[in-house]
Design a protein around this motif. Structure first.
Motif, PDB file in Angstrom:
ATOM      1  N   ILE A 180       0.727  -1.165   0.039  1.00 17.76           N
ATOM      2  CA  ILE A 180      -0.150   0.052  -0.076  1.00 17.76           C
ATOM      3  C   ILE A 180       0.920   1.159   0.024  1.00 17.76           C
ATOM      4  O   ILE A 180       1.957   1.199   0.541  1.00 17.76           O
ATOM      5  N   SER A 181       0.389   2.219  -0.499  1.00 15.93           N
ATOM      6  CA  SER A 181       1.002   3.775  -0.606  1.00 15.93           C
ATOM      7  C   SER A 181      -0.058   4.554  -0.402  1.00 15.93           C
ATOM      8  O   SER A 181      -1.307   4.223  -0.187  1.00 15.93           O
ATOM      9  N   THR A 182       0.237   6.077  -0.285  1.00 10.59           N
ATOM     10  CA  THR A 182      -0.801   6.761  -0.397  1.00 10.59           C
ATOM     11  C   THR A 182      -1.823   6.930  -1.312  1.00 10.59           C
ATOM     12  O   THR A 182      -2.785   7.491  -1.504  1.00 10.59           O
ATOM     13  N   ARG A 183      -1.303   6.748  -2.466  1.00  9.03           N
ATOM     14  CA  ARG A 183      -2.070   6.757  -3.900  1.00  9.03           C
ATOM     15  C   ARG A 183      -2.615   5.339  -4.328  1.00  9.03           C
ATOM     16  O   ARG A 183      -3.231   5.468  -5.478  1.00  9.03           O
ATOM     17  N   GLY A 184      -2.137   4.223  -3.774  1.00 12.92           N
ATOM     18  CA  GLY A 184      -2.604   2.848  -4.498  1.00 12.92           C
ATOM     19  C   GLY A 184      -2.478   1.749  -3.325  1.00 12.92           C
ATOM     20  O   GLY A 184      -1.735   1.902  -2.419  1.00 12.92           O
ATOM     21  N   ALA A 185      -3.127   0.736  -3.683  1.00 11.59           N
ATOM     22  CA  ALA A 185      -2.602  -0.642  -3.300  1.00 11.59           C
ATOM     23  C   ALA A 185      -2.562  -1.947  -4.050  1.00 11.59           C
ATOM     24  O   ALA A 185      -3.025  -1.730  -5.190  1.00 11.59           O
ATOM     25  N   LEU A 186      -2.081  -2.996  -3.581  1.00 13.14           N
ATOM     26  CA  LEU A 186      -2.423  -4.193  -4.342  1.00 13.14           C
ATOM     27  C   LEU A 186      -3.173  -4.966  -3.311  1.00 13.14           C
ATOM     28  O   LEU A 186      -2.593  -5.546  -2.370  1.00 13.14           O
ATOM     29  N   PHE A 187      -4.209  -5.467  -3.890  1.00 14.91           N
ATOM     30  CA  PHE A 187      -5.207  -6.358  -3.287  1.00 14.91           C
ATOM     31  C   PHE A 187      -5.391  -7.747  -3.929  1.00 14.91           C
ATOM     32  O   PHE A 187      -5.521  -7.618  -5.055  1.00 14.91           O
ATOM     33  N   ARG A 188      -5.221  -8.776  -3.167  1.00 18.57           N
ATOM     34  CA  ARG A 188      -5.268  -9.946  -3.481  1.00 18.57           C
ATOM     35  C   ARG A 188      -6.608 -10.736  -2.942  1.00 18.57           C
ATOM     36  O   ARG A 188      -6.715 -10.922  -1.635  1.00 18.57           O
ATOM     37  N   PRO A 189      -7.391 -11.087  -3.803  1.00 16.70           N
ATOM     38  CA  PRO A 189      -8.616 -11.888  -3.297  1.00 16.70           C
ATOM     39  C   PRO A 189      -8.020 -13.304  -3.132  1.00 16.70           C
ATOM     40  O   PRO A 189      -7.101 -13.795  -3.803  1.00 16.70           O
ATOM     41  N   PRO A 190      -8.977 -14.224  -2.453  1.00 20.30           N
ATOM     42  CA  PRO A 190      -8.521 -15.518  -2.434  1.00 20.30           C
ATOM     43  C   PRO A 190      -8.711 -16.751  -3.582  1.00 20.30           C
ATOM     44  O   PRO A 190      -8.224 -17.714  -3.353  1.00 20.30           O
TER      45      PRO A 190
ATOM     46  N   THR B 259      -4.269  -5.797 -13.466  1.00 23.21           N
ATOM     47  CA  THR B 259      -4.422  -7.095 -12.990  1.00 23.21           C
ATOM     48  C   THR B 259      -3.325  -8.061 -13.127  1.00 23.21           C
ATOM     49  O   THR B 259      -2.819  -8.242 -14.492  1.00 23.21           O
ATOM     50  N   THR B 260      -2.763  -8.558 -12.241  1.00 25.94           N
ATOM     51  CA  THR B 260      -1.501  -9.437 -12.436  1.00 25.94           C
ATOM     52  C   THR B 260      -1.660 -10.793 -11.771  1.00 25.94           C
ATOM     53  O   THR B 260      -2.953 -10.815 -11.007  1.00 25.94           O
ATOM     54  N   ALA B 261      -0.953 -11.746 -11.664  1.00 27.31           N
ATOM     55  CA  ALA B 261      -0.941 -12.864 -10.989  1.00 27.31           C
ATOM     56  C   ALA B 261      -1.052 -12.638  -9.344  1.00 27.31           C
ATOM     57  O   ALA B 261      -1.615 -13.444  -8.827  1.00 27.31           O
ATOM     58  N   ARG B 262      -0.244 -11.309  -9.110  1.00 28.69           N
ATOM     59  CA  ARG B 262      -0.339 -11.106  -7.689  1.00 28.69           C
ATOM     60  C   ARG B 262      -1.553 -10.571  -7.266  1.00 28.69           C
ATOM     61  O   ARG B 262      -1.929 -10.494  -6.009  1.00 28.69           O
ATOM     62  N   GLY B 263      -2.374  -9.986  -8.222  1.00 30.65           N
ATOM     63  CA  GLY B 263      -3.709  -9.226  -7.373  1.00 30.65           C
ATOM     64  C   GLY B 263      -3.888  -8.123  -8.182  1.00 30.65           C
ATOM     65  O   GLY B 263      -3.573  -7.821  -9.468  1.00 30.65           O
ATOM     66  N   TYR B 264      -4.966  -7.355  -7.816  1.00 30.29           N
ATOM     67  CA  TYR B 264      -5.345  -6.177  -8.522  1.00 30.29           C
ATOM     68  C   TYR B 264      -4.572  -4.917  -8.055  1.00 30.29           C
ATOM     69  O   TYR B 264      -4.578  -4.659  -6.839  1.00 30.29           O
ATOM     70  N   GLY B 265      -4.186  -4.225  -8.879  1.00 28.31           N
ATOM     71  CA  GLY B 265      -3.418  -3.029  -8.869  1.00 28.31           C
ATOM     72  C   GLY B 265      -4.470  -1.882  -8.599  1.00 28.31           C
ATOM     73  O   GLY B 265      -5.274  -1.619  -9.673  1.00 28.31           O
ATOM     74  N   ILE B 266      -4.754  -1.279  -7.606  1.00 23.88           N
ATOM     75  CA  ILE B 266      -5.819  -0.116  -7.133  1.00 23.88           C
ATOM     76  C   ILE B 266      -5.098   1.299  -7.215  1.00 23.88           C
ATOM     77  O   ILE B 266      -4.001   1.392  -6.380  1.00 23.88           O
ATOM     78  N   GLN B 267      -5.671   2.254  -7.974  1.00 26.76           N
ATOM     79  CA  GLN B 267      -5.125   3.580  -7.802  1.00 26.76           C
ATOM     80  C   GLN B 267      -6.232   4.362  -7.196  1.00 26.76           C
ATOM     81  O   GLN B 267      -7.517   4.491  -7.727  1.00 26.76           O
TER      82      GLN B 267
END
Length: 110
Positions: A52-62, A90-98
């Motif tokens: 996570i940062s102040t501008r985005g996050a990497l979220f991984r659902p199960p 969208t990557t293998a690690r999860g969703y990149g969110i801005q």
């Protein structure tokens, strides 16, 4: 098969990466329980924030396989912190969110 890889290397070399647009915010690795709500369908996904940062996050659902959801508007909830934004990758690690707006510095773990 080797010719295809060589051709792709040539094409990549023709379009150098724009390093001036590189990430400016520091990402903090973490494993935070979170909920991602897809605003277009009101679907809620439980998962983990991997960084996570102040501008985005990497979220991984199960889920094992992730659908490409680039451009989907979302709401991300971590405890009492809620951020709205969009899935930009969208990557293998999860969703990149801005995030739509920058989170306060104290809201991001250091």
């Amino acid at each position: 098969m080797m010719a295809i890889h060589s051709a792709m290397a040539v094409v990549r070399g023709m379009f150098p990466r724009n390093y001036s647009a590189a990430r400016a915010q520091i990402r903090h690795e973490c494993r935070l329980d979170a909920e991602l709500i897809l605003l277009d369908s009101d679907i809620s996904l439980k998962g983990k924030i991997l960084d996570i940062s102040t501008r985005g996050a990497l979220f991984r659902p199960p889920q094992i396989y992730l659908l490409s959801r680039s451009g989907t508007l979302v709401r991300l909830a971590v405890g009492d912190v809620i951020a709205e934004g969009a899935i930009v990758n969208t990557t293998a690690r999860g969703y990149g969110i801005q995030f739509k707006s920058e989170l306060p510095i104290g809201a991001v773990p250091s």
